[in-house]
Design an enzyme around this catalytic site. Structure first.
Site, PDB file in Angstrom:
ATOM      1  N   GLU A 112      -8.004  -1.577   6.489  1.00  0.00           N
ATOM      2  CA  GLU A 112      -6.678  -1.631   7.106  1.00  0.00           C
ATOM      3  C   GLU A 112      -6.780  -1.529   8.624  1.00  0.00           C
ATOM      4  O   GLU A 112      -6.115  -2.257   9.356  1.00  0.00           O
ATOM      5  CB  GLU A 112      -5.802  -0.499   6.566  1.00  0.00           C
ATOM      6  CG  GLU A 112      -4.399  -0.488   7.159  1.00  0.00           C
ATOM      7  CD  GLU A 112      -3.603   0.735   6.752  1.00  0.00           C
ATOM      8  OE1 GLU A 112      -2.364   0.653   6.780  1.00  0.00           O
ATOM      9  OE2 GLU A 112      -4.204   1.783   6.453  1.00  0.00           O
ATOM     10  N   SER A 126       1.206   6.580   2.659  1.00  0.00           N
ATOM     11  CA  SER A 126       1.948   7.545   3.477  1.00  0.00           C
ATOM     12  C   SER A 126       3.174   8.085   2.757  1.00  0.00           C
ATOM     13  O   SER A 126       3.828   7.379   1.983  1.00  0.00           O
ATOM     14  CB  SER A 126       2.383   6.893   4.796  1.00  0.00           C
ATOM     15  OG  SER A 126       1.264   6.530   5.568  1.00  0.00           O
ATOM     16  N   GLN A 151       0.842  -1.201   0.000  1.00  0.00           N
ATOM     17  CA  GLN A 151       0.000   0.000   0.000  1.00  0.00           C
ATOM     18  C   GLN A 151       0.877   1.251   0.000  1.00  0.00           C
ATOM     19  O   GLN A 151       1.601   1.502   0.965  1.00  0.00           O
ATOM     20  CB  GLN A 151      -0.905  -0.006   1.238  1.00  0.00           C
ATOM     21  CG  GLN A 151      -1.748   1.242   1.400  1.00  0.00           C
ATOM     22  CD  GLN A 151      -2.729   1.118   2.538  1.00  0.00           C
ATOM     23  OE1 GLN A 151      -3.570   0.216   2.538  1.00  0.00           O
ATOM     24  NE2 GLN A 151      -2.630   2.002   3.520  1.00  0.00           N
TER      25      GLN A 151
END
Length: 419
Positions: free
Chosen positions: A256, A137, A134
């Site tokens: 998540e 961030s 993923q």
């Protein structure tokens, strides 16, 4: 191999009988015996490589994701039958591989993807043939994810167009193993920060994608930073509408939070250490179970772990029926962050001096398991959305508290100060 003869018309009792026959035929007897004796005994007879070699049999059965449609790699059963199936499988400790694909990527594909995308990506996810990570961030966009700066620019006409992506992501779990990534990138810097983001599926093996490991306190490199330099994504691998990626990401972020919320979540299994059952065993091994204060501490945490499991079960049921888990995923995540750290701290306390001195080695696997679990648990308050951010979500969406003031709300992203 083909999926088991279980369908939406199969009763829970018949499904259980079919799964029991499959277990007898496909799960090695030594694994079944060891699983009943605990995690340590199972690790002694079933290494990670052994499990990966066997896993295709699990995936082909449809039991990895029984509520998914058969075309996607499941069995198409309802929650009642799926729970009955899981009752057979749970004691065997058959973990699901590729959790970021099964949870994070799949959540977005089910909620916002096309049928073509689901048929292309979900079956290889179930089979663990294409692993996922993923890319959300960034160094300057963690808790305030919507401020992300990775850019995607469209080139070419219409459906045949590509997107050229450049930027940097960080704290990416298993990026070094991933074949594909779910990616958020800014596609309209003139729009407010939440409205100019698009959701993509990125091939990690192409030129322009570089992965660098980040070493943890445990000695492992589970997290990575990823540098993207003019990587290309076909428009067919865009999920949802252009500039609607923040709404698409909500399904991923909820999944998540649920995944990292621990007991009963079906998550990644790397939260840090064992659960409260291990606390009971360790207290007995160390002779401290006879201490009423220790027993009280252990059983308080054991009870909280059961509550966490029930909360996660409600979230799983919502996800399986096509609903959004909503704020419930944040409840589980906030509870988990504190509870798991308390469990691991007590684990180390029960170990005594064994928790502060051991033979020096460069091998991270030589670190005492319970100590390693405590060290890994330090990340729980950050991963899956920080505890503070999730408390804000609960305050606003459950308690009805006002949002925090934002002087930049509605302003173009390009005009907002960034770190």
């Amino acid at each position: 191999m083909t999926a088991l003869p279980i369908s939406e018309a199969t009763s829970a009792a018949d499904a259980v009988a079919t799964v029991e026959r499959w277990v007898e035929a496909e799960v090695p007897p030594s694994w079944r015996t060891a699983a009943a004796q605990g995690a340590a005994a199972l690790r002694a007879v079933r290494g990670p490589a052994d499990y990966e070699r066997w896993y295709p049999a699990f995936a082909a059965s449809g039991l990895v994701v029984p509520t998914w449609a058969r075309d996607y790699g499941g069995l198409g059963v309802d929650n009642e039958v799926a729970d009955a199936i899981e009752g057979v499988l749970r004691p065997l400790r058959l973990s699901r591989l590729n959790p970021l694909g099964l949870n994070n990527a799949a959540a977005a594909l089910f909620s916002h993807g096309t049928e073509e995308q689901r048929l292309r990506f979900l079956p290889p996810i179930v089979r663990n043939e294409e692993k996922w990570c993923q890319l959300f961030s960034e160094p300057g966009a963690g808790s305030d994810l919507a401020s992300l700066a990775t850019r995607a620019v469209r080139v070419g006409p219409g459906e045949d167009s590509d997107w050229v992506v450049s930027g940097q992501k960080v704290w990416t779990t298993w990026a070094d193993e991933a074949d594909f990534a779910i990616l958020l990138a800014r596609t309209d810097p003139e729009a407010p920060k939440h409205r100019g983001i698009t959701y993509f599926l990125l091939d990690m093996h192409q030129p322009g994608v570089e992965v660098r490991p980040l070493r943890q306190i445990t000695g492992e490199a589970e997290f990575n930073e990823v540098f993207i330099d003019d990587a290309r994504i076909p428009d067919a691998h865009r999920v949802g509408a252009v500039n609607d990626g923040w709404r698409v990401s909500a399904s991923t972020l909820s999944s998540e939070r649920q995944m990292v919320s621990g007991s009963g979540s079906g998550g990644m299994g790397r939260l840090g250490g064992s659960g409260a059952d291990r606390l009971i065993a360790l207290a007995r091994e160390t002779g401290r179970w006879d201490d009423p204060v220790v027993r009280s501490k252990v059983m308080r945490l054991w009870a909280q772990e059961r509550v966490r499991g029930w909360t996660n079960a409600r979230v799983r049921a919502a996800l399986s029926s096509g609903q959004s888990p909503g704020a419930a995923s944040s409840i589980g995540k906030v509870h988990q962050a504190t509870l798991n750290q308390q469990i691991q701290d007590l684990m180390v306390d029960l170990l005594g001096t064994e928790a502060i001195a051991w033979q020096a080695t460069d091998d991270p696997d030589a670190l005492p398991r319970d100590v390693k679990g405590m060290m890994r648990s330090l990340a729980n308050a950050t991963e899956g959305g920080t505890t503070d951010i999730n408390k804000n979500i609960l305050g606003e969406r459950v308690l009805g508290l006002p949002k925090e003031p934002d002087p930049w709300k509605g302003k173009p992203w390009k005009d907002i100060p960034r770190s």
